[in-house]
Design a protein around this motif. Sequence first.
Motif, short mmCIF file in Angstrom:
data_model
loop_
_atom_site.label_atom_id
_atom_site.label_comp_id
_atom_site.label_asym_id
_atom_site.label_seq_id
_atom_site.Cartn_x
_atom_site.Cartn_y
_atom_site.Cartn_z
N GLU A 114 0.82 -1.20 0.00
CA GLU A 114 0.00 0.00 0.00
C GLU A 114 0.86 1.27 0.00
O GLU A 114 0.39 2.36 -0.30
CB GLU A 114 -0.99 -0.01 1.19
CG GLU A 114 -0.37 0.05 2.59
CD GLU A 114 0.09 -1.33 3.12
OE1 GLU A 114 0.07 -2.31 2.37
OE2 GLU A 114 0.49 -1.39 4.30
N LEU A 115 2.16 1.11 0.32
CA LEU A 115 3.05 2.28 0.33
C LEU A 115 3.58 2.63 -1.07
O LEU A 115 4.26 3.63 -1.26
CB LEU A 115 4.26 2.02 1.24
CG LEU A 115 3.99 1.70 2.71
CD1 LEU A 115 5.31 1.43 3.45
CD2 LEU A 115 3.25 2.85 3.39
N VAL A 116 3.27 1.76 -2.05
CA VAL A 116 3.90 1.89 -3.38
C VAL A 116 2.98 2.60 -4.37
O VAL A 116 1.79 2.30 -4.44
CB VAL A 116 4.20 0.48 -3.93
CG1 VAL A 116 4.74 0.55 -5.35
CG2 VAL A 116 5.18 -0.24 -3.03
N ASP A 117 3.56 3.49 -5.15
CA ASP A 117 2.82 4.08 -6.26
C ASP A 117 3.08 3.18 -7.48
O ASP A 117 4.04 3.36 -8.22
CB ASP A 117 3.32 5.50 -6.53
CG ASP A 117 2.54 6.17 -7.65
OD1 ASP A 117 1.72 5.49 -8.30
OD2 ASP A 117 2.76 7.37 -7.89
N MET A 118 2.19 2.19 -7.66
CA MET A 118 2.45 1.14 -8.65
C MET A 118 2.55 1.66 -10.07
O MET A 118 3.20 1.06 -10.91
CB MET A 118 1.35 0.07 -8.57
CG MET A 118 1.38 -0.71 -7.28
SD MET A 118 0.17 -2.03 -7.34
CE MET A 118 0.41 -2.75 -5.73
N ARG A 119 1.89 2.81 -10.33
CA ARG A 119 1.88 3.31 -11.72
C ARG A 119 3.28 3.65 -12.22
O ARG A 119 3.53 3.73 -13.41
CB ARG A 119 1.02 4.59 -11.80
CG ARG A 119 -0.45 4.35 -11.56
CD ARG A 119 -1.14 5.65 -11.28
NE ARG A 119 -0.42 6.37 -10.20
CZ ARG A 119 -0.64 7.62 -9.86
NH1 ARG A 119 -1.52 8.35 -10.50
NH2 ARG A 119 0.05 8.19 -8.87
N LYS A 120 4.20 3.88 -11.29
CA LYS A 120 5.54 4.32 -11.71
C LYS A 120 6.48 3.15 -12.08
O LYS A 120 7.60 3.37 -12.49
CB LYS A 120 6.19 5.10 -10.56
CG LYS A 120 5.40 6.30 -10.09
CD LYS A 120 5.79 7.50 -10.91
CE LYS A 120 4.89 8.71 -10.71
NZ LYS A 120 4.87 9.26 -9.40
N TYR A 121 6.02 1.91 -11.86
CA TYR A 121 6.91 0.76 -12.05
C TYR A 121 6.46 -0.11 -13.23
O TYR A 121 5.26 -0.24 -13.49
CB TYR A 121 6.93 -0.11 -10.79
CG TYR A 121 7.54 0.60 -9.60
CD1 TYR A 121 8.92 0.63 -9.44
CD2 TYR A 121 6.74 1.25 -8.67
CE1 TYR A 121 9.49 1.28 -8.35
CE2 TYR A 121 7.30 1.91 -7.58
CZ TYR A 121 8.68 1.92 -7.42
OH TYR A 121 9.24 2.56 -6.36
N ALA A 122 7.46 -0.72 -13.88
CA ALA A 122 7.16 -1.62 -15.00
C ALA A 122 6.69 -2.98 -14.52
O ALA A 122 5.97 -3.68 -15.23
CB ALA A 122 8.42 -1.80 -15.85
#
Length: 510
Positions: free
Chosen positions: A178-186
């Motif tokens: 939940e701490l991750v901004d998933m949109r920024k990762y491949a």
Amino acid sequence: MSKRESVGGRSTVDRSVGKGSMNVLLVYPEFSDTFWSFKYALRFIRKRAFSPPLGLLTVAAMLPEAWDKRLIDVNITNLTDQDLAWADMVFVSGMAIQRDSAREIIARAKDGGLKIVAGGPMFTTEQDSFPEVDHLVLNEAELTLQPFLDDLKAGRAKRVYSTTEFADIHQSPIPAWELVDMRKYASMIIQFSRGCPFNCEFCSVTELFGHGTRLKSAEQVIAELDELYALGWHGPIFSGDDNLIGSKAYLKGELLPALIAWQKGKRGIGFGTEVSINLADDPELMDLMVRAGFTTVFIGIETPDQDALTECGKNLNTNRDLVADVKRIQQAGIQVQGGFIVGFDSDTPSIFQRQIDFIQQSGIVTAMVGLLQAIPGTKLFERLGQEGRLQEDPATGDNADGVTNIVSKMDPETLQEGYRRIMKTIYSPSVHYQRIRIFLREFKFRRLETRLDVQHILALFRSFYHLGLRNRGRLQYWRLLLWTIFRKPKALPMAVTLALYGYHFPRSFG
Ligand code: B12
Ligand code: SF4
């Protein structure tokens, strides 16, 4: 007990420790422009980094619930003065390759009067190099974090927490995604297992994670995947295993059947992982892996030279037809990425052309060729230290930057020049595009591995411009596209992705 703690049965840490407010900033240092950063290729799909830092996310999930946590991955966002002003404590992780950025982060946090807690592979293998860190919580946090938290609560936290034991990873919590901004990762990242049964002289895996393969239960893995899926991640997932096939019986009997069942009704979730070459010996295992969604494996092939393989203890790779092995895996429907090394004591100047020929014949498009480096904590480091053959500067941690900390047996200029020749040759447009075709001819499509979104379509158009109009090798690019459309139309997204890797790799080594 919360859902996170209950996965795997027992709770890893007492999350009531340190009740009361504590603002913890979890900071992941920056990677330089390395082979594995994929930086120049990721720009085409507007992603900032390959995957989030699983170590820090796992640690975050073990910290007291009452603490406020924020993740700053410097690869996707800046660490601001406001972030530091918010924090009471900074937790830092990292690999050797992130050393400079880690030092910078630590210095800034110290200037702000913050306490630093550091852990992860670099700090574990190089603890003496970081006197400025307040608390080194080393090895696997499943074992060392709780004693640190207990002491912290009691006001007597020590400087170093370490252990010679290996954790029971059934106790590892679901990472704090939940701490991750998933949109920024491949890609997202999980881990099915830790450890490797082999014993290569240059590798720090067995020192850090042991010889036995420790596996998560299938139930635990599915709970992690369910959570990722529920958070909206429907894309590729890399599993950071040292060698996933360390326990074939468990894979065939438990994990892979569970993954096959989990994949039903889902599309676009392809797994990547790391394995050893003996995967090629087991058609049943390859078939199950493909059905479970595995699309890519990274294999340490190292060298086609038998003497060098024996020298580094990679006995598993000796007396085999390694090209045929790679092709069998490709024919089963799994792409092979390969790690190669030059600079072994037994290497002679003929090794450079032999590596080039091997890589080309095998159709390993993503070939990470490195100069042998001696990483602290490895048997190689110990041996060369005893032989007085370590340079003063530490290993950079990036074995593909053309630098080594080893006093080589081969004349250093010949080694450097030969290394550069390999990289220049295999990533020259004509050789690289030809290798993609060699691979695609062999590769059997068993499932469509990517779900194409708008960014992928846009990436195709961006590639028309950058690779098809501006870049060296534009003719080969168009030839590859035409060849793929007519001969392997389903492979078009893969062909474009591999072409983009060819755009990244030469830039990453300058
Ligand atoms: C996935 C992975 C990658 C991914 C990185 C993804 C990412 N965003 O980080 C990719 C494929 C990009 C990668 C690349 C490389 N990698 Co890598 N990689 C791994 C791998 C297989 C898994 C990492 C992982 O997620 N593990 C799972 C988590 C849960 O484990 P963990 O991070 O170790 O965290 C645990 C503890 O260390 C600790 N911990 C971690 N951080 C912190 C922080 C605090 C504060 C605390 C208290 C505790 C703590 O607690 C966690 C739970 O136990 C490891 C091997 C391994 N088994 O870990 C190698 C490993 C980390 N990689 C390694 C190397 C050398 C590389 C490369 C340099 C390879 C190369 N030759 O070019 C490149 C460099 C990266 C780059 N961009 O250039 C080495 C690092 C050795 C070192 N001393 O630095 C490792 C250990 C493998 C090895 N050969 O020994 N890698
Ligand atoms: S097989 Fe791979 S992970 Fe295992 S010891 Fe050798 S290099 Fe390390």
